[in-house]
Design an enzyme around this catalytic site. Structure first.
Site, mmCIF file in Angstrom:
data_model
loop_
_atom_site.group_PDB
_atom_site.id
_atom_site.type_symbol
_atom_site.label_atom_id
_atom_site.label_comp_id
_atom_site.label_asym_id
_atom_site.label_seq_id
_atom_site.Cartn_x
_atom_site.Cartn_y
_atom_site.Cartn_z
ATOM 1 N N HIS A 1 53.820 11.266 52.170
ATOM 2 C CA HIS A 1 54.580 9.685 51.694
ATOM 3 C C HIS A 1 53.173 9.145 50.981
ATOM 4 O O HIS A 1 51.924 7.983 51.174
ATOM 5 C CB HIS A 1 54.330 8.525 53.197
ATOM 6 C CG HIS A 1 53.270 8.786 53.806
ATOM 7 N ND1 HIS A 1 52.050 8.823 54.122
ATOM 8 C CD2 HIS A 1 53.473 8.633 55.665
ATOM 9 C CE1 HIS A 1 51.356 8.977 54.990
ATOM 10 N NE2 HIS A 1 52.196 8.619 55.826
ATOM 11 N N ARG B 1 61.043 9.961 67.343
ATOM 12 C CA ARG B 1 60.395 9.017 68.775
ATOM 13 C C ARG B 1 59.978 9.882 70.306
ATOM 14 O O ARG B 1 60.091 9.051 71.325
ATOM 15 C CB ARG B 1 60.872 7.784 68.553
ATOM 16 C CG ARG B 1 61.200 7.335 67.657
ATOM 17 C CD ARG B 1 59.079 6.834 66.964
ATOM 18 N NE ARG B 1 59.476 5.855 66.063
ATOM 19 C CZ ARG B 1 58.339 4.886 64.727
ATOM 20 N NH1 ARG B 1 57.084 6.508 64.605
ATOM 21 N NH2 ARG B 1 58.128 4.268 64.282
ATOM 22 N N HIS C 1 59.930 14.794 56.747
ATOM 23 C CA HIS C 1 59.059 13.716 57.538
ATOM 24 C C HIS C 1 59.878 12.595 58.099
ATOM 25 O O HIS C 1 60.567 11.572 58.056
ATOM 26 C CB HIS C 1 58.867 12.738 56.752
ATOM 27 C CG HIS C 1 56.818 12.235 56.989
ATOM 28 N ND1 HIS C 1 55.500 11.423 56.432
ATOM 29 C CD2 HIS C 1 57.145 11.243 57.921
ATOM 30 C CE1 HIS C 1 55.258 11.473 56.888
ATOM 31 N NE2 HIS C 1 55.825 11.001 58.262
ATOM 32 N N PHE D 1 54.907 -0.813 61.201
ATOM 33 C CA PHE D 1 54.471 -0.799 60.222
ATOM 34 C C PHE D 1 55.803 0.109 60.166
ATOM 35 O O PHE D 1 55.772 1.093 61.237
ATOM 36 C CB PHE D 1 53.109 0.293 59.150
ATOM 37 C CG PHE D 1 52.568 -0.679 59.175
ATOM 38 C CD1 PHE D 1 52.375 -1.108 57.847
ATOM 39 C CD2 PHE D 1 51.478 -0.777 60.715
ATOM 40 C CE1 PHE D 1 50.483 -1.320 57.699
ATOM 41 C CE2 PHE D 1 50.211 -1.966 60.244
ATOM 42 C CZ PHE D 1 49.592 -2.013 58.544
ATOM 43 N N ASP E 1 50.316 12.791 61.737
ATOM 44 C CA ASP E 1 50.503 10.908 61.192
ATOM 45 C C ASP E 1 50.656 10.341 61.218
ATOM 46 O O ASP E 1 51.229 9.862 62.692
ATOM 47 C CB ASP E 1 52.183 11.791 60.456
ATOM 48 C CG ASP E 1 52.555 10.856 59.869
ATOM 49 O OD1 ASP E 1 52.352 10.306 58.552
ATOM 50 O OD2 ASP E 1 53.681 9.930 60.391
ATOM 51 N N HIS F 1 47.819 12.434 56.377
ATOM 52 C CA HIS F 1 48.270 10.851 56.016
ATOM 53 C C HIS F 1 46.840 10.524 56.050
ATOM 54 O O HIS F 1 46.118 10.617 56.387
ATOM 55 C CB HIS F 1 48.615 10.376 57.890
ATOM 56 C CG HIS F 1 48.544 8.896 57.593
ATOM 57 N ND1 HIS F 1 49.913 8.044 57.748
ATOM 58 C CD2 HIS F 1 47.989 8.093 57.320
ATOM 59 C CE1 HIS F 1 49.316 6.676 57.995
ATOM 60 N NE2 HIS F 1 48.649 6.933 57.586
ATOM 61 N N HIS G 1 60.684 10.306 62.648
ATOM 62 C CA HIS G 1 59.961 9.938 63.990
ATOM 63 C C HIS G 1 61.346 9.643 64.572
ATOM 64 O O HIS G 1 62.048 8.753 63.787
ATOM 65 C CB HIS G 1 59.561 8.670 63.685
ATOM 66 C CG HIS G 1 58.060 8.696 62.135
ATOM 67 N ND1 HIS G 1 57.121 9.090 63.343
ATOM 68 C CD2 HIS G 1 57.826 8.364 61.465
ATOM 69 C CE1 HIS G 1 56.010 9.022 62.388
ATOM 70 N NE2 HIS G 1 56.689 8.536 61.329
ATOM 71 N N ASP H 1 60.147 9.609 55.898
ATOM 72 C CA ASP H 1 59.548 9.269 56.369
ATOM 73 C C ASP H 1 60.107 8.442 57.603
ATOM 74 O O ASP H 1 59.779 6.651 57.397
ATOM 75 C CB ASP H 1 58.526 7.868 56.070
ATOM 76 C CG ASP H 1 57.090 7.399 56.347
ATOM 77 O OD1 ASP H 1 57.095 7.362 58.374
ATOM 78 O OD2 ASP H 1 56.415 7.180 56.712
ATOM 79 N N ASN I 1 54.109 12.054 66.896
ATOM 80 C CA ASN I 1 53.665 10.532 66.874
ATOM 81 C C ASN I 1 53.878 9.853 68.119
ATOM 82 O O ASN I 1 54.154 8.984 68.030
ATOM 83 C CB ASN I 1 52.951 10.043 65.868
ATOM 84 C CG ASN I 1 54.195 9.115 65.185
ATOM 85 O OD1 ASN I 1 55.299 9.945 65.277
ATOM 86 N ND2 ASN I 1 53.821 8.405 65.098
HETATM 87 O O1 DOR Z 1 55.097 2.827 58.472
HETATM 88 C C1 DOR Z 1 54.460 3.813 59.068
HETATM 89 N N1 DOR Z 1 55.291 4.069 60.019
HETATM 90 N N2 DOR Z 1 53.531 5.061 58.182
HETATM 91 C C2 DOR Z 1 53.571 5.431 58.851
HETATM 92 O O2 DOR Z 1 52.451 6.714 59.366
HETATM 93 C C3 DOR Z 1 53.200 5.910 61.173
HETATM 94 C C4 DOR Z 1 55.278 5.251 61.106
HETATM 95 C C5 DOR Z 1 55.421 5.048 62.541
HETATM 96 O O3 DOR Z 1 55.185 5.887 63.240
HETATM 97 O O4 DOR Z 1 56.352 3.649 63.058
#
Ligand code: DOR
Length: 430
Positions: A233, A65, A61, A324, A153, A180, A63, A306, A95
């Site tokens: 998560h 980006r 998991h 977040f 997610d 998620h 990201h 994550d 995402n």
């Molecule tokens: O805290 C998070 N950030 N939770 C998520 O599910 C997505 C992630 C994000 O892509 O920043």
């Protein structure tokens, strides 16, 4: 490619139940039997005495980006960050902007990963078109393009009907649906865990029930369809209990937990600390205890970071406006080793949760990852379990400097990461 001989380390390989002082020989990008080593080999010798040698970590998991948010992270910076954290495989979440819902985008990410990535990148495709939760993405096309799982997610797929159909598809594609779990009407507007601290801070809470209701629905759908459901998560004691019961019934459900949910609680948010704003939110001590117990009894199958890199501006703002997420790849091992030093987690279990656990979730096509068996990919991490260091977010190689651990003292440090037989990260003089 130079051969590598790692000498005298404590080799921990949960795939074969090995925990012993041994030498490890890597040649042609593979783990080789020591009998392979001949006198004339000009192998690079690494002195690993006093250090732990184990399979490279696999992050289910991450990201990365890219495309779309290159100012937060790129495949280049994210994989460098991963290598520094001891990871040799990362599964990247879709995402992005645009979201990874078609074969062309998957091809683009794979191309970038081959050109600029430092370690293995396994893409995850979206469940629904544009992550909008309305129409299923072309899952067969995505699967042929090489995605290793499907997930929206960042958002929960609110339609039970769509998830049921997605699960029916993945049964033949033999990959998991990664959910998620967040029932959106319960979590709407929520900023942190619901409870006394949220009330004191005047922030809207996200109740545990938002996660548990979502998880319960999808466990029931996995039971109905026979599909492999993987819960991302997991953060609450209640979700652990739901998974535990489902596993007893034989439901094909697996689950991951993050280092931050295992080691931090909602108290971190006090003072409106946006660095501790994450989704799902940091919960209570009772939850962290249940998560650790869930790892110990096999209810949880893997630890996943994550890793969610954000810019300084995304966090340097009022709490309700902040993004977040926590940038987690470079602190994962150090923070998890705290659990080992406090006798809450066995080191073998910690390593299996980062190697064999995720490898099993990825399935039989990835059986050569997360193991040091002869013939396996030469993905190795060497770390010092006793080295103390202070987290300096500014020194992260990730573009995301967002961590609540800035200034924290951790004990346990990655010193060397080898991917496919090549050294991709080396600390100091090792
Ligand atoms: O805290 C998070 N950030 N939770 C998520 O599910 C997505 C992630 C994000 O892509 O920043």
């Amino acid at each position: 490619m130079k051969d590598i001989l790692i000498k005298g380390g404590r080799v921990i390989d949960p795939s074969r139940n090995i925990d012993a002082i041994a030498d490890l020989f890597l040649s042609d990008g593979k783990v080789q039997a020591l009998t392979h080593l001949n006198q004339t080999s000009d192998a690079e010798i690494i002195d690993a005495r006093g250090l732990i040698v184990c399979p490279g970590f696999i992050d289910l998991h991450t990201h990365l980006r890219q495309p779309g948010y290159e100012y937060k992270e790129t495949i280049a910076s994210g994989t460098q960050s991963a290598a520094r954290g001891g990871f040799t495989t990362v599964c990247c979440m879709p995402n992005t902007d645009p979201p990874m819902d078609n074969a062309a985008l998957v091809g683009y990410v794979k191309h970038l990963a081959a050109q600029e990535g430092l370690i293995r990148v396994l893409p995850i495709g979206t469940i629904t078109c544009g992550r909008q939760g309305e129409d299923l993405a072309d899952m067969a096309e995505l699967s042929h393009a090489g995605v290793i799982a499907f997930s929206d997610d960042g958002s929960y797929v609110a339609s039970a009907h769509l998830v049921r159909r997605a699960m029916e598809y993945v049964r033949s594609l033999e990959v998991p649906i990664i959910e998620h779990c967040e029932e959106p009407t319960l979590s709407k507007g929520g900023q942190m865990n619901e409870g006394a601290i949220a009330t004191r801070l005047g922030l809207l809470g996200i109740p545990s029930a938002a996660e548990e209701i979502a998880a319960a629905r999808d466990i029931i759908l996995a039971e109905l369809t026979g599909a492999h459901l993987h819960l991302a998560h997991v953060s609450t004691a209640g979700t652990i209990e739901l998974i535990r019961q489902a596993k007893r019934r034989g439901v094909t459900v697996t689950a991951e937990v993050t280092p931050h949910h295992l080691t931090m609680t909602e108290e971190m948010v006090l003072g409106y600390n946006t660095q501790a704003k994450v989704n799902p939110p940091l919960r209570t001590p009772r939850d962290t205890e249940a998560l650790v117990a869930g790892l110990q009894d096999g209810t949880l199958d893997a630890i996943a970071t994550d890793h969610a890199p954000h810019t300084e501006n995304d966090k340097l703002c009022e709490f309700t406006a902040a993004a977040f997420g926590i940038s987690g790849l470079e602190t994962a091992l150090g923070s998890l080793m705290g659990l080992v030093h406090n006798h809450k987690l066995d080191i073998g279990l910690l390593i299996s949760s980062l190697t064999t656990g995720p490898s099993r979730i990825l399935g039989k096509n990835f059986a050569n990852l997360g193991t040091l068996a002869t013939g396996a990919n030469a993905d190795v991490v060497i770390f010092d379990s006793e080295a103390e260091w202070t987290v300096d977010a500014a020194a992260f190689v990730s573009k995301g400097k967002n961590t609540p651990l800035h200034g924290a003292k951790l004990k346990g440090k990655v010193l060397l990461t080898i991917y496919n037989g090549e050294i991709v990260y080396r600390y100091g003089g090792i």
